[in-house]
Scaffold this active site. Structure first.
Site, PDB file in Angstrom:
ATOM      1  N   LYS A   1     -80.518  37.274 -35.802  1.00  0.00           N
ATOM      2  CA  LYS A   1     -79.575  37.273 -36.919  1.00  0.00           C
ATOM      3  C   LYS A   1     -78.133  36.970 -36.501  1.00  0.00           C
ATOM      4  O   LYS A   1     -77.237  37.817 -36.578  1.00  0.00           O
ATOM      5  CB  LYS A   1     -79.644  38.603 -37.672  1.00  0.00           C
ATOM      6  CG  LYS A   1     -81.078  38.896 -38.122  1.00  0.00           C
ATOM      7  CD  LYS A   1     -81.188  39.906 -39.206  1.00  0.00           C
ATOM      8  CE  LYS A   1     -82.610  40.012 -39.718  1.00  0.00           C
ATOM      9  NZ  LYS A   1     -83.633  40.473 -38.799  1.00  0.00           N
TER      10      LYS A   1
ATOM     11  N   ASP B   1     -91.733  33.672 -45.950  1.00  0.00           N
ATOM     12  CA  ASP B   1     -91.497  35.075 -45.617  1.00  0.00           C
ATOM     13  C   ASP B   1     -91.603  35.852 -46.927  1.00  0.00           C
ATOM     14  O   ASP B   1     -90.748  35.690 -47.803  1.00  0.00           O
ATOM     15  CB  ASP B   1     -90.072  35.138 -45.027  1.00  0.00           C
ATOM     16  CG  ASP B   1     -89.568  36.545 -44.816  1.00  0.00           C
ATOM     17  OD1 ASP B   1     -90.322  37.502 -45.019  1.00  0.00           O
ATOM     18  OD2 ASP B   1     -88.386  36.691 -44.417  1.00  0.00           O
TER      19      ASP B   1
ATOM     20  N   ASP C   1     -95.405  40.128 -42.558  1.00  0.00           N
ATOM     21  CA  ASP C   1     -94.795  39.660 -43.810  1.00  0.00           C
ATOM     22  C   ASP C   1     -94.534  38.157 -43.817  1.00  0.00           C
ATOM     23  O   ASP C   1     -93.841  37.657 -44.688  1.00  0.00           O
ATOM     24  CB  ASP C   1     -93.493  40.423 -44.088  1.00  0.00           C
ATOM     25  CG  ASP C   1     -92.461  40.237 -42.986  1.00  0.00           C
ATOM     26  OD1 ASP C   1     -92.796  39.669 -41.926  1.00  0.00           O
ATOM     27  OD2 ASP C   1     -91.313  40.665 -43.182  1.00  0.00           O
TER      28      ASP C   1
HETATM   29  N1  GDD Z   1     -95.472  48.960 -36.678  1.00  0.00           N
HETATM   30  C1  GDD Z   1     -94.189  48.695 -36.921  1.00  0.00           C
HETATM   31  N2  GDD Z   1     -93.238  49.595 -36.545  1.00  0.00           N
HETATM   32  N3  GDD Z   1     -93.856  47.538 -37.535  1.00  0.00           N
HETATM   33  C2  GDD Z   1     -92.556  47.293 -37.758  1.00  0.00           C
HETATM   34  C3  GDD Z   1     -91.529  48.183 -37.399  1.00  0.00           C
HETATM   35  C4  GDD Z   1     -91.903  49.413 -36.758  1.00  0.00           C
HETATM   36  O1  GDD Z   1     -91.082  50.269 -36.409  1.00  0.00           O
HETATM   37  N4  GDD Z   1     -90.334  47.654 -37.764  1.00  0.00           N
HETATM   38  C5  GDD Z   1     -90.619  46.455 -38.339  1.00  0.00           C
HETATM   39  N5  GDD Z   1     -91.951  46.244 -38.339  1.00  0.00           N
HETATM   40  C6  GDD Z   1     -92.681  45.070 -38.845  1.00  0.00           C
HETATM   41  C7  GDD Z   1     -92.328  44.725 -40.285  1.00  0.00           C
HETATM   42  O2  GDD Z   1     -93.226  45.367 -41.181  1.00  0.00           O
HETATM   43  C8  GDD Z   1     -92.486  43.213 -40.305  1.00  0.00           C
HETATM   44  O3  GDD Z   1     -93.824  42.829 -40.583  1.00  0.00           O
HETATM   45  C9  GDD Z   1     -92.148  42.813 -38.880  1.00  0.00           C
HETATM   46  O4  GDD Z   1     -92.276  43.979 -38.072  1.00  0.00           O
HETATM   47  C10 GDD Z   1     -90.720  42.248 -38.749  1.00  0.00           C
HETATM   48  O5  GDD Z   1     -89.804  43.180 -39.260  1.00  0.00           O
HETATM   49  P1  GDD Z   1     -88.781  42.797 -40.425  1.00  0.00           P
HETATM   50  O6  GDD Z   1     -87.988  44.006 -40.719  1.00  0.00           O
HETATM   51  O7  GDD Z   1     -89.506  42.131 -41.533  1.00  0.00           O
HETATM   52  O8  GDD Z   1     -87.860  41.781 -39.658  1.00  0.00           O
HETATM   53  P2  GDD Z   1     -87.041  40.552 -40.234  1.00  0.00           P
HETATM   54  O9  GDD Z   1     -87.778  39.896 -41.332  1.00  0.00           O
HETATM   55  O10 GDD Z   1     -85.657  40.982 -40.522  1.00  0.00           O
HETATM   56  O11 GDD Z   1     -86.987  39.560 -38.967  1.00  0.00           O
HETATM   57  C11 GDD Z   1     -88.168  39.266 -38.237  1.00  0.00           C
HETATM   58  O12 GDD Z   1     -88.908  38.223 -38.850  1.00  0.00           O
HETATM   59  C12 GDD Z   1     -88.259  36.930 -38.904  1.00  0.00           C
HETATM   60  C13 GDD Z   1     -89.239  35.967 -39.529  1.00  0.00           C
HETATM   61  O13 GDD Z   1     -89.504  36.341 -40.836  1.00  0.00           O
HETATM   62  C14 GDD Z   1     -87.737  38.866 -36.824  1.00  0.00           C
HETATM   63  O14 GDD Z   1     -88.909  38.793 -36.051  1.00  0.00           O
HETATM   64  C15 GDD Z   1     -86.991  37.529 -36.827  1.00  0.00           C
HETATM   65  O15 GDD Z   1     -86.700  37.136 -35.487  1.00  0.00           O
HETATM   66  C16 GDD Z   1     -87.844  36.464 -37.499  1.00  0.00           C
HETATM   67  O16 GDD Z   1     -87.139  35.226 -37.553  1.00  0.00           O
HETATM   68 MG    MG Z   2     -89.497  40.233 -42.318  1.00  0.00          MG
END
Ligand code: GDD
Ligand code: MG
Length: 357
Positions: free
Chosen positions: A157, A217, A106
């Site tokens: 976070k 994002d 994403d």
């Molecule tokens: N296959 C799989 N299985 N993918 C997953 C799972 C899972 O169980 N859980 C989450 N993801 C994927 C999501 O689809 C996304 O592309 C990515 O892993 C990160 O998950 P998010 O839920 O979007 O996390 P976030 O946006 O709160 O935080 C993450 O992204 C930030 C940057 O945008 C973290 O990596 C942060 O450290 C980072 O700064």
């Molecule tokens: Mg994300």
């Protein structure tokens, strides 16, 4: 090198738009985001792309991979139960014996991914995390660095005001295969909350690659919308859908085929109209508007700072501002929608507040 795309999250921050659509499939400038991402990573010297999916993964299965990926094989790795980011990496990297790159599916990575890989190799890191600078880091993974760029602390976070820096995890990692041994199997696990802090504590060589390049994002409404405006203003190079032309030669007004713009309608760039859009008389579209194919905007309605997915119809005398509107949704005449996420196949009626007449 292998590439793993983490594409299995529930996309809750985009609900209800992601109720029946996985986040990687939301349209960005009228093409599924995953198509753009595959094109970006497909330029790397890679062996294969493994797409770790779970939530609503069936919608990803139907992609015509061959038309997007060129010669790079793409494999869908389906998780029956969500494994978390760490578990997904471990599962998708099964059998990998060479350096691999992981991307959150994403994020919009404008950075030079080849340079990231080179830096990882030059330093001889166990893992390299790409970082970007943001104003408010509290919604991200935040790092503390040593002067030579080694990551001393990784906090996912942090509570507002407690972040060790405003350098955040951009969601792109390069990893050596032995890192996988540190990820336990058999339970969901987060790479950000568990694996990174644990590796740092064990003394692993985790380094940073700070990139000033474009980053965004698409997983939040604000990021999703601003990614569109940035792409329309050429801040992030992305392939637009085929068949666009410039309206009256204006650089920032791109229109698809068979578009009908009635006399008295106004387009204010930056704007993108998909094939078959109809803009009725007196309507004002833009600045900052992306309409998917076959979207209709009624007489005297105003659409600005909004993305409207294919087939949606906005009635007459209505106002749509800072919204994301799902596929085939109808916004009735004389309605106002402001900062709303309106689900696909929905009906939006709002006569409580006075609309433009
Ligand atoms: N296959 C799989 N299985 N993918 C997953 C799972 C899972 O169980 N859980 C989450 N993801 C994927 C999501 O689809 C996304 O592309 C990515 O892993 C990160 O998950 P998010 O839920 O979007 O996390 P976030 O946006 O709160 O935080 C993450 O992204 C930030 C940057 O945008 C973290 O990596 C942060 O450290 C980072 O700064
Ligand atoms: Mg994300």
């Amino acid at each position: 090198m292998h590439v793993i795309l983490l594409a299995g999250g529930r996309g809750t921050r985009l609900h209800p738009l992601t109720q029946d659509l996985p986040k990687p499939m939301v349209p960005v400038v009228n093409r599924p985001w995953l198509h753009h991402l595959l094109e970006i990573v497909g330029r790397l010297p890679i062996v294969d792309i493994r797409c770790a999916v779970h939530y609503r993964w069936e919608a990803i299965r139907n992609i015509k991979w061959s038309s997007i990926r060129g010669n790079v094989p793409v494999e869908l790795v389906v998780e029956r139960e969500a494994l978390g980011t760490g578990g997904a990496i471990r599962n998708a990297a099964n059998g990998v014996t060479m350096t691999f790159m992981v991307l959150n599916a994403d994020i919009v990575p404008g950075m030079d991914l080849c340079e990231l890989l080179e830096r990882h190799r030059k330093i001889g890191a166990d893992c390299t995390i790409a970082l970007t600078q943001v104003e408010d880091p509290s919604a991200y993974g935040v790092v503390e660095l040593s002067p030579d760029g080694r990551i001393l602390r990784f906090v996912e976070k942090p509570a507002p005001g407690t972040a060790p820096s405003n350098l955040i995890n951009a969601g792109v990692y390069v990893m050596e295969p032995y890192i996988l041994d540190s990820i336990p199997q058999g339970r969901p696990i987060s790479v950000e909350r568990e694996i990174f802090p644990q590796l740092i504590e064990q003394g692993a060589r985790i380094y940073s690659y700070i990139s000033p390049a474009y980053w965004n994002d698409i997983g939040t409404p604000k990021g999703y919308l601003s990614t569109h405006w940035d792409i329309l203003q050429d801040r992030m190079p992305i392939r637009f859908p085929d068949g666009l032309s410039l309206h009256n030669g204006k650089e920032d007004i791109r229109v698809g085929r068979r578009v009908r713009i009635d006399s008295g309608a106004r387009l204010i760039g930056p704007v993108l109209l998909g094939d078959g859009c109809v803009i009725r008389s007196g309507a004002v579209v833009g600045p900052n508007a992306v309409l998917g194919p076959d979207v209709k905007i009624g007489n005297r309605s105003i659409v600005q700072n909004s993305v409207i997915w294919a087939g949606a119809q906005i009635g007459d005398n209505s106002m749509v501002e800072e919204c994301i509107i799902g596929y085939n949704t109808i916004v009735e005449d004389r309605s106002t929608a402001r900062a709303e996420l309106i689900p696909s196949r929905g009906l939006w009626r709002d006569t409580a507040r006075p609309a433009i007449v």
